[in-house]
Scaffold this motif. Structure first.
Motif, short mmCIF file in Angstrom:
data_model
loop_
_atom_site.label_atom_id
_atom_site.label_comp_id
_atom_site.label_asym_id
_atom_site.label_seq_id
_atom_site.Cartn_x
_atom_site.Cartn_y
_atom_site.Cartn_z
N VAL A 1 6.37 -6.93 -1.14
CA VAL A 1 6.07 -5.54 -1.44
C VAL A 1 4.78 -5.44 -2.22
O VAL A 1 3.89 -4.66 -1.89
N ALA A 2 4.67 -6.24 -3.30
CA ALA A 2 3.64 -6.03 -4.30
C ALA A 2 2.23 -6.13 -3.70
O ALA A 2 1.42 -5.21 -3.84
N MET A 3 1.97 -7.25 -3.03
CA MET A 3 0.63 -7.45 -2.46
C MET A 3 0.34 -6.35 -1.43
O MET A 3 -0.77 -5.81 -1.40
N ALA A 4 1.32 -6.04 -0.58
CA ALA A 4 1.11 -5.08 0.49
C ALA A 4 0.88 -3.67 -0.05
O ALA A 4 0.05 -2.92 0.46
N VAL A 5 1.62 -3.32 -1.12
CA VAL A 5 1.44 -1.98 -1.71
C VAL A 5 0.00 -1.83 -2.20
O VAL A 5 -0.62 -0.78 -2.03
N LEU A 6 -0.53 -2.90 -2.80
CA LEU A 6 -1.88 -2.83 -3.35
C LEU A 6 -2.94 -2.75 -2.25
O LEU A 6 -3.96 -2.10 -2.40
N LEU A 7 -2.67 -3.43 -1.12
CA LEU A 7 -3.72 -3.57 -0.10
C LEU A 7 -3.55 -2.62 1.09
O LEU A 7 -4.39 -2.60 1.98
N ALA A 8 -2.47 -1.81 1.10
CA ALA A 8 -2.18 -0.99 2.27
C ALA A 8 -3.04 0.27 2.30
O ALA A 8 -3.33 0.86 1.27
N GLY A 9 -3.46 0.63 3.51
CA GLY A 9 -4.12 1.92 3.71
C GLY A 9 -3.11 2.89 4.29
O GLY A 9 -1.97 2.95 3.84
N SER A 10 -3.51 3.63 5.32
CA SER A 10 -2.58 4.60 5.90
C SER A 10 -1.53 3.92 6.77
O SER A 10 -0.43 4.43 6.94
N GLN A 11 -1.86 2.73 7.32
CA GLN A 11 -0.86 1.97 8.07
C GLN A 11 -0.04 1.15 7.09
O GLN A 11 -0.60 0.37 6.31
N GLN A 12 1.29 1.32 7.16
CA GLN A 12 2.13 0.65 6.17
C GLN A 12 3.03 -0.39 6.82
O GLN A 12 3.42 -0.26 7.97
N THR A 13 3.36 -1.43 6.03
CA THR A 13 4.42 -2.34 6.46
C THR A 13 5.74 -1.72 5.99
O THR A 13 5.75 -0.79 5.18
N ALA A 14 6.86 -2.27 6.49
CA ALA A 14 8.16 -1.68 6.18
C ALA A 14 8.44 -1.62 4.67
O ALA A 14 8.85 -0.57 4.17
N PRO A 15 8.23 -2.71 3.91
CA PRO A 15 8.49 -2.61 2.47
C PRO A 15 7.60 -1.58 1.77
O PRO A 15 8.06 -0.88 0.86
N VAL A 16 6.36 -1.44 2.22
CA VAL A 16 5.47 -0.43 1.63
C VAL A 16 5.98 0.97 1.95
O VAL A 16 6.00 1.85 1.08
N PHE A 17 6.40 1.15 3.19
CA PHE A 17 6.98 2.44 3.60
C PHE A 17 8.17 2.80 2.71
O PHE A 17 8.29 3.91 2.21
N MET A 18 9.03 1.79 2.48
CA MET A 18 10.21 2.04 1.64
C MET A 18 9.81 2.36 0.22
O MET A 18 10.34 3.27 -0.41
N PHE A 19 8.84 1.61 -0.29
CA PHE A 19 8.40 1.81 -1.68
C PHE A 19 7.83 3.21 -1.86
O PHE A 19 8.19 3.92 -2.81
N SER A 20 6.98 3.65 -0.92
CA SER A 20 6.36 4.96 -1.12
C SER A 20 7.38 6.08 -0.97
O SER A 20 7.29 7.11 -1.64
N LEU A 21 8.37 5.87 -0.09
CA LEU A 21 9.39 6.91 0.08
C LEU A 21 10.31 6.99 -1.15
O LEU A 21 10.66 8.08 -1.61
N VAL A 22 10.70 5.82 -1.68
CA VAL A 22 11.59 5.81 -2.84
C VAL A 22 10.95 6.52 -4.03
O VAL A 22 11.57 7.32 -4.71
N THR A 23 9.67 6.22 -4.26
CA THR A 23 9.05 6.76 -5.46
C THR A 23 8.52 8.18 -5.27
O THR A 23 8.43 8.94 -6.22
#
Lengths: 300, 259
Positions: B201-223
């Motif tokens: 999650v951590a690395m991907a959240v920092l480096l993600a743009g508009s295209q998200q991986t599944a954990p990033v998608f979950m993280f942004s939705l949860v918060t």
């Protein structure tokens, strides 16, 4: 020098072999230098610079202003102290719990030790995010645990401690990390020569004294590896606090995240990151000194 | 004696609850009417149906697969090269290389992430799946290389020499002798690399743009959008099932390649 290296050096084709070796490591070397070493060094430099907030051009260099911002603002210092406290607490509790389970598996279970070890790793085929999501639903003022307690009539109102706060961050990180720490501790416990324990008992030591004077000191390599395993990710944690930390459970990593991705103050964020890195390096050095690099690598 | 046994049972049962209950409850709640107890209208598949219609959800899973796939491929190839060079050859700066290789393992993700992010942005790259892949390869390289290094150490070099004495050229020897012998190492390195990327999650959240991986998608939705959390219970259950299937398949492949 291991035997294979010796062989390589004795071969008449040493020169050629050396060239081959260099060619083979160049891609990995480049990757590590370009995506790791240079970026980290540039953050180190950035922490002593002042950037224009919009254009990101360097306005002044060198300056200590970024570090002054960190240490003169009480809010930031409080978050830093909270992070250190939380990290130490998580390290102690998760290593302690993992030690208990590893000890139990090593000495109290006779059959299927490895199946039980494996079972403890199983829930973490699930992604970290899934575990955090589960805790997000379990905790909270109206979360599963609180509503269960209330419907059973055990409490009249929600327990505030189980809301989204620093305590929850501690609980969640402990629960997430301890299964990973069982294995290294188990390995060093399993290695202990059983005759030493018998000797201690024969000489009249109580089981507790035997544990304190023989078992525990001999298992220290595994304990140090476990400490390293949990300490480093915990001190830089920002995902778990964002999910279950609420407003009072935020950690130092969240500040760095905000400076880089929300506030766009790379210079201040860099100073914060460098501080964190210094703490990590200090901790790693202390652990390495305590046990020696060779031994640590052995038990990895 | 009885007393200590009771104490032990309490500690171990507590540990089991702490480790296993969150995921079990998450699974139950994904089949429930609302993400809270008591169970109502259980079991229902309505969150699974909602998931398939939710914009970006399935897409992020596909993105995750792609990112993890590319990461695995690159990390394993680099791992084979690095492992071979470390064990078989001598080159200048070997100890520096080993130190550099181990360093990403002891630096927190947040520091590597923001360093890489600011560096790539300065180079003019936009955050995208590619930046995530670059970060994930960095995370996977040390593990892949270490696994393959240990495989090369346990490798009997005379087998290769025999093949070459019998007239095989270097490439044939590699294909017919070396590769099959290090296959278990390659599979282990591949599993590790895939899991590192799939779960991060951590690395991907920092480096993600508009295209998200599944954990990033979950993280942004949860918060950001807590009311959609029930959909995520379904999503993470599906991902969990996928990870289990993957683990079993790879386990089988590992056994197969050893025998």
């Amino acid at each position: 020098m291991n035997p294979r290296e010796k062989e390589a050096s004795q071969s008449p084709k040493t020169k050629k072999i050396e060239l081959r070796g260099i060619l083979l490591v160049v891609p990995t070397y480049l990757w590590l230098i370009v995506t790791f070493l240079i970026p980290v060094i540039s953050v180190l430099m950035l922490s002593f610079a002042e950037l224009h907030p919009v254009t990101k051009n360097i306005v002044s260099f060198p300056t200590m202003n970024n570090y002054l911002t960190l240490f003169t603002n009480l809010d930031y210092v409080v978050v830093l102290l909270r992070t250190l406290l939380l990290t130490v607490a998580v390290t102690i509790s998760s290593v302690g719990l993992a030690y208990a389970v590893a000890y139990f598996i090593t000495f109290k279970i006779l059959k299927n030790k490895y199946t039980i070890l494996l079972a403890f790793q199983a829930p973490y085929i699930a992604s970290y995010m899934m575990v955090l999501l589960a805790w997000r639903l379990l905790l909270g003022r109206s979360g599963v645990i609180n509503s269960l307690l209330m419907s059973m009539g055990l409490t009249s109102g929600p327990i505030e401690l189980l809301g989204y706060n620093a305590f929850s961050v501690w609980l969640v990180l402990t629960a997430t990390w301890f299964p990973w720490l069982i294995l290294p501790i188990f390995v060093s416990l399993e290695k202990i020569d059983r005759s030493l324990l018998e000797a201690s008992q024969d000489l009249g030591a109580s089981p507790f004294t035997t544990f304190l004077k023989v078992t525990f000191p001999l298992s220290l390599p595994g304990v140090f590896v476990a400490i390293l395993f949990v300490f480093i990710p915990t001190i830089g944690e920002f995902v778990a606090p964002a999910v279950v930390g609420g407003t009072t459970g935020l950690m130092f990593g969240n500040l760095i995240y905000d400076f880089f991705l929300k506030g766009f103050r790379w210079d201040i964020g860099s100073a914060f990151a460098v501080c964190l890195l210094c703490i990590v390096i200090l901790a790693v050095l202390v652990l390495f000194r305590k046990i020696g690099f060779e031994k640590l690598m052995e038990s990895l | 004696m009885k007393k200590t046994n009771i104490l032990w049972s309490i500690v171990v049962i507590f540990a089991i609850i702490l480790a296993f209950s969150p995921i079990t409850i998450l699974f139950l709640l994904s089949l429930n009417d609302s993400p809270a107890l008591p169970l109502k209208n259980f079991p229902t598949t309505k969150w699974y149906e909602a998931l398939f219609q939710f914009p970006g959800a399935m897409e992020s899973i596909v993105n995750s697969l792609m990112v993890a796939g590319v990461t695995t491929l690159v990390a394993v190839v680099l791992g084979i090269c690095g492992g071979y060079a470390l064990v078989r050859t001598r080159f200048v700066g070997k100890s520096f290389f080993t130190g550099l290789l181990l360093m990403p393992m002891v630096v927190p993700y947040i520091i590597m992430g923001i360093s890489l992010l600011s560096f790539l942005l300065r180079l003019g790259m936009e955050p995208s799946l590619i930046t995530i892949i670059i970060g994930h390869i960095l995370l996977a390289i040390p593990y892949a290389t270490l696994v393959l290094t240990s495989r090369f150490i346990g490798f009997n070099i005379s087998l290769e020499e025999a093949a070459m004495d019998l007239g095989a050229d270097r490439l044939t020897t590699f294909r017919k002798i070396t590769l099959p012998l290090i296959m278990p190492g390659i599979i282990t390195a591949a599993i590790l690399s895939f899991i590192i990327s799939w779960e991060d999650v951590a690395m991907a959240v920092l480096l993600a743009g508009s295209q998200q991986t599944a954990p990033v998608f979950m993280f942004s939705l949860v918060t950001k959008l807590p009311k959609f959390v029930p959909i995520l219970t379904a999503m993470s259950t599906i991902m969990f099932a996928f990870a289990i299937v993957l683990a079993i398949l790879m386990r089988k492949a590992e056994r197969f390649s050893i025998s």
